[in-house]
Motif scaffolding. Structure first.
Motif, PDB file in Angstrom:
ATOM      1  N   HIS A 168      42.969  77.890 -25.513  1.00 47.76           N
ATOM      2  CA  HIS A 168      44.205  76.789 -25.287  1.00 47.76           C
ATOM      3  C   HIS A 168      45.073  76.704 -26.308  1.00 47.76           C
ATOM      4  CE1 HIS A 168      46.086  73.637 -22.975  1.00 47.76           C
ATOM      5  NE2 HIS A 168      46.248  72.977 -24.151  1.00 47.76           N
ATOM      6  N   HIS A 172      49.371  77.813 -26.562  1.00 47.90           N
ATOM      7  CA  HIS A 172      50.395  77.118 -27.182  1.00 47.90           C
ATOM      8  C   HIS A 172      51.173  77.775 -28.392  1.00 47.90           C
ATOM      9  CE1 HIS A 172      50.232  73.262 -25.069  1.00 47.90           C
ATOM     10  NE2 HIS A 172      48.937  73.053 -25.622  1.00 47.90           N
ATOM     11  N   ASP A 359      51.563  71.525 -21.625  1.00 54.85           N
ATOM     12  CA  ASP A 359      50.591  72.591 -20.991  1.00 54.85           C
ATOM     13  C   ASP A 359      51.049  73.522 -19.822  1.00 54.85           C
ATOM     14  OD1 ASP A 359      48.773  71.916 -22.786  1.00 54.85           O
ATOM     15  OD2 ASP A 359      47.413  70.619 -21.448  1.00 54.85           O
TER      16      ASP A 359
HETATM   17 ZN    ZN Z   1      47.723  71.516 -24.525  1.00 53.72          ZN
END
Ligand code: ZN
Ligand code: KG4
Length: 401
Positions: A168, A172, A359
């Motif tokens: 994850h 980013h 996100d």
């Molecule tokens: Zn995040």
């Protein structure tokens, strides 16, 4: 979200503007906000600008469901977003003051297929046209991650497509490649989200050296906790950001922790406790709390530490490029301070539009492209790994085994 704003959104489609991104919002009956994000430069910013070096295009369908956003996107050659769909549950969790994992997982199950369908249809392609399917497999909430991982595995199996698991946080960081077509490693990246505060050197695509990290709370976590304490509620970061604009950042001096044996590490728990102590004292003495002044002073303390470490790292490690990533990277004060400091120190500053900092799946598709090019492929035994480490490729690949 205030009721009036919600009502006005329910009545029709709302267009709002990020830095470079245009966001089409629609509030669904269950309170979930459905968003389609488009590059403002639109069509003319398209295909021919970003070509695979072999002249062949690589189109990746990416899925993200690590927390409270169900997201799907189609990304070409790592930098060109053909579609970017986010279904945000934020309003559902607000009443509980934070993300409720069970609710998040259930909503992901409900929304996942719709998001994937919308992403494919906006990109005007079908599953047969994609070269690979990418998914966040950690870190995050295990039940939430599992929904995305299961969906990606099902598609990979049914359509016999390569499967790529993405970290994850690497996602980013990779959001920076989307709006900055010319950005290439090496560069320094400040990664600040709800669960992470890392200062990393991006040595190459997918290769990270962590030079600093938090010893306790992540930056976003500190924003969320302080916001709750001063009565701003959830989600804390954007609310403090907004409240701080009306406040005086010099009203209080909150401590900025320095860690002697690791100059690039962060610690936010002392700062958070100091704010909480101040609030308790004010309450005991019957003083009225100035939310905006506390928000502005707290925010100043956080962003000065973050920016200070990031600039120092660029100078001492000899890099002239600094990128930022993660939800807290959408903070106005942090962006302004870094803009100023980078200019002063002749460092080129890269910051994704706010909607690409929080996100989304486009960033996962960007990260996956560079893994795809290296030949990384995951098996159908891929599992969700809630505490997946950043940068440690050996442990990453075998984490699910
Ligand atoms: Zn995040
Ligand atoms: O990256 P993200 O969307 O999810 C995680 O991977 O954690 O980051 C969420 C965090 C939350 O703590 C939220 O309060 C914070 O980012 N955040 C902000 C802002 N927008 C989101 N913090 C400060 N200022 C903002 N404008």
């Amino acid at each position: 979200m205030e009721d009036s704003r919600l009502d006005s959104q329910r009545r029709g489609r709302l267009i709002s503007n990020g830095d470079f991104m245009e966001i089409n919002k629609n509030v669904e009956d269950d309170g979930v906000i459905f968003m389609s994000i488009k590059d403002k430069a639109g069509e003319e910013n398209a295909a021919d600008k970003v070509k695979d070096q072999n002249g062949r295009d690589v189109t990746i369908l990416a899925i993200e469901s690590s927390c409270d956003e169900t997201a799907a996107a189609v990304v070409k050659n790592g930098r060109e977003v053909l579609s970017n769909i986010i279904s945000s549950q934020i309003a559902l969790h607000t009443i509980y003051g934070g993300v409720v994992p069970e609710i998040a997982s259930r909503k992901h199950v409900e929304k996942m297929n719709g998001c994937i369908r919308a992403a494919l249809s906006e990109a005007k392609i079908t599953l047969d046209d994609i070269d690979a399917i990418a998914v966040t497999y950690g870190p995050g909430l295990v039940g939430a991650l599992l929904v995305g991982v299961s969906a990606a595995k099902a598609i990979a199996f049914a359509k016999n497509k390569p499967l790529i698991g993405v970290h994850h946080i690497e996602g980013h960081i990779s959001a920076n490649f989307i709006e900055n077509k010319e950005l290439e490693p090496p560069f320094v990246c400040l990664v600040v989200s709800g669960g992470h505060s890392h200062l990393v050197v991006v040595k190459d695509y997918g290769e990270y050296e962590i030079i600093g990290q938090t010893r306790d709370d992540a930056a976003g976590e500190a924003f969320d906790k302080v916001a709750r304490a001063i009565g701003l509620g959830y989600p804390g970061g954007p609310k403090i950001d907004k409240a701080a604009r009306e406040g005086n950042p010099e009203a209080f001096t909150f401590p900025q922790a320095k860690i002697d044996d690791a100059e690039y590490d962060f610690s936010f728990s002392g700062l958070k406790s100091s704010v909480l102590n101040y609030i308790n004292q004010a309450k005991m003495q019957g003083e009225e709390l100035d939310q905006a002044d506390v928000a502005a002073s707290f925010q100043k303390a956080v962003v000065e530490v973050l920016a200070g470490h990031a600039i120092k790292a660029c100078k001492e490690y000899g890099y002239d490029k600094l990128a930022i990533a993660g939800g807290v990277a959408s903070n106005t004060a942090l962006r302004e301070l870094l803009e100023k400091e980078c200019k002063k120190n002749k460092i080129k500053f890269y910051r994704p539009s706010p909607v690409l900092c929080t996100d989304n799946a486009a960033m996962i598709g960007a990260a996956a492209y560079f893994e795809y090019k290296k030949g990384v492929r995951f098996g159908l035994d891929m599992n969700a790994v809630p505490n997946l480490p950043l940068g440690d490729r050996e442990r990453r690949y075998h984490a699910g085994k």
